[in-house]
Design an enzyme around this catalytic site. Structure first.
Site, PDB file in Angstrom:
ATOM      1  N   TYR A  60      94.583  57.747 -62.033  1.00 43.18           N
ATOM      2  CA  TYR A  60      95.896  57.197 -62.358  1.00 43.18           C
ATOM      3  C   TYR A  60      96.421  56.301 -61.242  1.00 43.18           C
ATOM      4  CZ  TYR A  60     100.920  56.789 -62.979  1.00 43.18           C
ATOM      5  OH  TYR A  60     102.183  56.286 -63.090  1.00 43.18           O
ATOM      6  N   HIS A  71     108.687  45.777 -61.970  1.00 44.70           N
ATOM      7  CA  HIS A  71     109.618  46.831 -61.576  1.00 44.70           C
ATOM      8  C   HIS A  71     110.759  46.311 -60.709  1.00 44.70           C
ATOM      9  CE1 HIS A  71     106.654  49.325 -63.377  1.00 44.70           C
ATOM     10  NE2 HIS A  71     107.047  50.467 -62.827  1.00 44.70           N
ATOM     11  N   ASN A 113     106.638  53.994 -54.807  1.00 46.81           N
ATOM     12  CA  ASN A 113     106.801  55.325 -55.382  1.00 46.81           C
ATOM     13  C   ASN A 113     107.345  56.282 -54.333  1.00 46.81           C
ATOM     14  OD1 ASN A 113     106.434  57.700 -56.974  1.00 46.81           O
ATOM     15  ND2 ASN A 113     104.868  56.605 -58.113  1.00 46.81           N
ATOM     16  N   TYR A 118     149.237  75.900 -44.271  1.00 48.74           N
ATOM     17  CA  TYR A 118     147.777  76.043 -44.361  1.00 48.74           C
ATOM     18  C   TYR A 118     147.033  74.829 -43.795  1.00 48.74           C
ATOM     19  CZ  TYR A 118     148.516  79.929 -47.660  1.00 48.74           C
ATOM     20  OH  TYR A 118     148.885  81.103 -48.251  1.00 48.74           O
ATOM     21  N   ARG A 136     147.080  75.807 -40.080  1.00 49.32           N
ATOM     22  CA  ARG A 136     146.597  77.148 -39.759  1.00 49.32           C
ATOM     23  C   ARG A 136     145.161  77.367 -40.223  1.00 49.32           C
ATOM     24  NH1 ARG A 136     148.923  82.110 -42.896  1.00 49.32           N
ATOM     25  NH2 ARG A 136     150.507  80.538 -43.356  1.00 49.32           N
ATOM     26  N   PHE A 168     107.755  62.636 -56.048  1.00 51.31           N
ATOM     27  CA  PHE A 168     108.650  61.473 -56.119  1.00 51.31           C
ATOM     28  C   PHE A 168     110.013  61.815 -56.707  1.00 51.31           C
ATOM     29  CE2 PHE A 168     105.761  61.569 -59.804  1.00 51.31           C
ATOM     30  CZ  PHE A 168     106.668  61.926 -60.784  1.00 51.31           C
ATOM     31  N   GLU A 209     108.927  59.907 -68.282  1.00 45.27           N
ATOM     32  CA  GLU A 209     109.792  60.354 -67.187  1.00 45.27           C
ATOM     33  C   GLU A 209     111.060  60.921 -67.827  1.00 45.27           C
ATOM     34  OE1 GLU A 209     110.050  56.655 -65.132  1.00 45.27           O
ATOM     35  OE2 GLU A 209     107.895  56.634 -64.705  1.00 45.27           O
TER      36      GLU A 209
END
Length: 654
Positions: free
Chosen positions: A164, A194, A307, A395, A398, A444, A529
């Site tokens: 792959y 991409h 990646n 508060y 404190r 990834f 994905e």
């Protein structure tokens, strides 16, 4: 012979210059001659000599006078933009970030080197690399691992194995086998397709962080990238040749594909690139101007470059470093406010906090005691109300150890995850040279840094939330016993009225930004994905939350110092007087209304540069040593100042 790269409309032209005493006018005409020569219709220009144009340097975009000599205003290999009368400004000059950038304004080529091995980089180191403080070299061990990993990949390709991302397509096309003759094209197509991000580009310093982090991950030797390609990436980093990387487009699995593709695209000599020398220009010209060659992708290298979780992690590194810096200074600001409001130090007694021993809570209480303890640093303000009938404070004063404390612990939690991620192999498939095989996995996926940064945003926001309430107490005369909005002649003057509104607005924005992005997921890549982290947005909004916190605390620090003016001639403790004096070096007291934004920005800069911490830290450490014998910092939350010269155990400097 000197030469210059001139941009006219949609083209870049190289113009040699035999005599540097020629003028800018001559350079423009020569460039126009080359431009019209390449156009069938002369580019719509009838006569070059009749053209009116404006010339400017790409770096800084400063206008050039046509009568100036080239040697007086340009350097060899400089980039020049030529705007022809009637044309609009070139769209190629894209601002890297609103406002001045660290690199565009103060960049100086570093002389020191940081050695990367893929295992020892810290978030502090990474931020310093982004700020241009170091160049990069690889350790010999890292180079050896990279070469071994590449040898295995070359063997896989030679044996025609189906693996792959090496000999197959990607995602939905993982079962499509690619011929050996097209493996280079496969990797180039991957990067080009991409590179689909949108939005403003990352600033130069953030792009440097992104590139440095990708180099560090590849140096681990589990990605299969060649040593030649890795060296070219390092050369680009060291020359500060930075790709155009849009900030939007990653879903955080399979890593930060879009931004890392844009990063790789520039290294291939395509798309846009920036350097301090050239400004924005075509990547091939920027590389050429620095004597660099584009990366030529070998099998699997495109995938190796894109990646991983490096955008989430690099932005996350900046977020945790800035969060840590503002968290420790928030204690100092709050202590000053408590003094102005004539609060009590009883709530910071060590025995109270030993009964609830969270590390952050104990540390914050110690800091308050070190800054306010009258036995060490007599406070005339504290003495003035020693016998008042007030039993306890609100508060917001404190409970600072409890509220600020958990922020410190949250930052430590997030920082540990980010530092682990910085030195993690996040590629796919992984190349195990010792075993002689590649294995597909899911490193990834950005869920770890995404969740950590969502948590960071939620945690650090509380510093702004409680600070805004203290600002309200400072500005409200019924709560502070000070003039309304900290100004004399109220009505004629509005004082800090709208500064408080600004703080409230920032806190309100943070409430929306603190909604976790990592609870969302959308299936992508044809359901291949099918679960993603949305970590890119988690990182970007965490940074925005941290910035808002810094700005709110800037306003509180301004207000507290203004409150001191109404208590004079009484003085506070020595460390807090030092903080007051520091603020007064950049902002004068508020006598009557004036333009306030510059004051806020000036104090914000003090906090960004950690100068407030610098003046108070010695007193805190002295108190720690005196009250906790043989004590050493138990947490990285700010007990010492990080500096580029701090000794390192794991990352070697040269």
């Amino acid at each position: 012979m000197p030469r210059y790269t001139v941009h006219i409309r949609d083209e870049w032209l190289t113009v040699p210059c035999r005599d540097p005493t020629y003028t800018v006018q001559w350079l423009g005409i020569e460039a126009l001659k080359r431009y019209t020569k390449n156009k069938p219709d002369n580019g719509g220009i009838a006569s070059v000599k009749d053209v009116n144009f404006v010339a400017r340097r790409c770096q800084g975009q400063g206008l050039l006078d046509a009568d100036d000599t080239i040697e007086d205003v340009l350097e060899d290999n400089d980039f020049v933009e030529l705007v022809i009368d009637g044309d609009t400004m070139s769209p190629d000059f894209i601002p890297s970030q609103p406002g001045p950038s660290h690199l565009t304004t103060t960049y100086r080529e570093p002389e020191s080197y940081l050695f990367l091995d893929g295992n020892s980089l810290t978030s502090t180191d990474l931020v310093n690399l982004g700020r241009g403080r170091y160049k990069i070299k690889l350790t010999q061990e890292a180079e050896s691992k990279v070469m071994q990993s590449r040898e295995l990949l070359d063997k896989i390709v030679k044996e025609n194995r189906v693996v792959y991302g090496i000999t197959t397509g990607f995602g939905k096309f993982a079962r499509t086998v690619i011929p050996i003759s097209k493996l280079k094209e496969l990797q180039e197509n991957l990067v080009r397709s991409h590179s689909a991000g949108v939005g403003s580009p990352l600033s130069p310093d953030r792009t440097r962080m992104l590139l440095a982090l990708r180099i560090n991950v590849l140096a681990k030797g589990y990605s299969g990238v060649s040593l030649d390609t890795l060296h070219k990436m390092i050369e680009a980093f060291n020359a500060s040749c930075l790709s155009f990387v849009p900030e939007k487009g990653t879903v955080g699995a399979s890593g930060d594909l879009a931004p890392l593709s844009h990063l790789a695209l520039g290294l291939m000599g395509e798309g846009k690139m920036w350097s301090p020398k050239s400004g924005w220009a075509d990547a091939k010209y920027v590389l050429e101007a620095h004597g660099l060659k584009p990366v030529s992708l070998k099998p699997k290298e495109g995938l190796a470059l894109i990646n991983g979780t490096q955008m989430i992690t690099s932005l996350g590194a900046e977020a945790v470093e800035r969060a840590q810096a503002i968290a420790r200074q928030a204690d100092i600001v709050a202590a000053l406010t408590l003094e102005v409001l004539k609060g009590t130090t009883k709530a910071f007694d060590s025995e109270i906090h030993e009964l609830r021993p969270h590390p952050g809570q104990i540390e914050v209480a110690l800091r308050f005691r070190s800054l306010l303890d009258s036995d060490h640093h007599p406070s005339e303000i504290a003495e003035s109300h020693r016998f008042c009938d007030r039993v306890q404070d609100a508060y917001t004063m404190r409970c600072c150890p409890q509220v600020h404390g958990v922020v410190n612990d949250t930052i430590n939690f997030a920082k540990n995850i980010i530092n682990t991620e910085i030195n993690s192999a996040t590629d796919n498939p992984m190349v195990f040279s010792e075993r002689g095989e590649t294995i597909s996995g899911g490193n990834f996926h950005g869920e770890y840094p995404a969740k950590a940064l969502d948590y960071l945003a939620i945690g650090v926001h509380e510093l702004a939330s409680i600070s805004e309430r203290r600002i309200e107490r400072l500005c409200n005369p019924s709560l502070s016993e000070l003039p309304a909005f900290l100004v004399n002649e109220g009505g004629l003057n509005s004082g800090f009225m709208i500064a408080h509104c600004t703080a409230a607005a920032l806190v309100s924005e943070n409430k929306v930004l603190c909604h976790p992005s990592s609870v969302d997921s959308l299936s992508t890549s044809a359901a291949t994905e099918d679960h993603v982290s949305m970590g890119g947005w988690a990182a970007r909004k965490a940074l925005r939350v941290v910035e808002h916190v810094e700005q709110v605390l800037s306003i509180e620090l301004l207000a507290a110092c203004q409150g001191i003016e109404f208590l004079r001639p009484l003085r506070t403790t020595t460390p807090l007087e030092k903080v007051y004096d520091l603020v007064r070096t950049v902002v004068r007291p508020w006598i009557k209304d004036r333009f306030m934004s510059p004051d806020i920005e000036a104090v914000h800069r003090l906090l960004l540069d950690q100068k407030v911490w610098s003046v108070a830290a010695p007193y805190i450490e002295k108190y720690r040593v005196e009250h906790i014998p043989e004590s050493r910092p138990t947490s990285p939350t700010a007990f010492s100042l990080d500096s580029p010269t701090s000794p390192r155990k794991r990352v070697r400097l040269e």
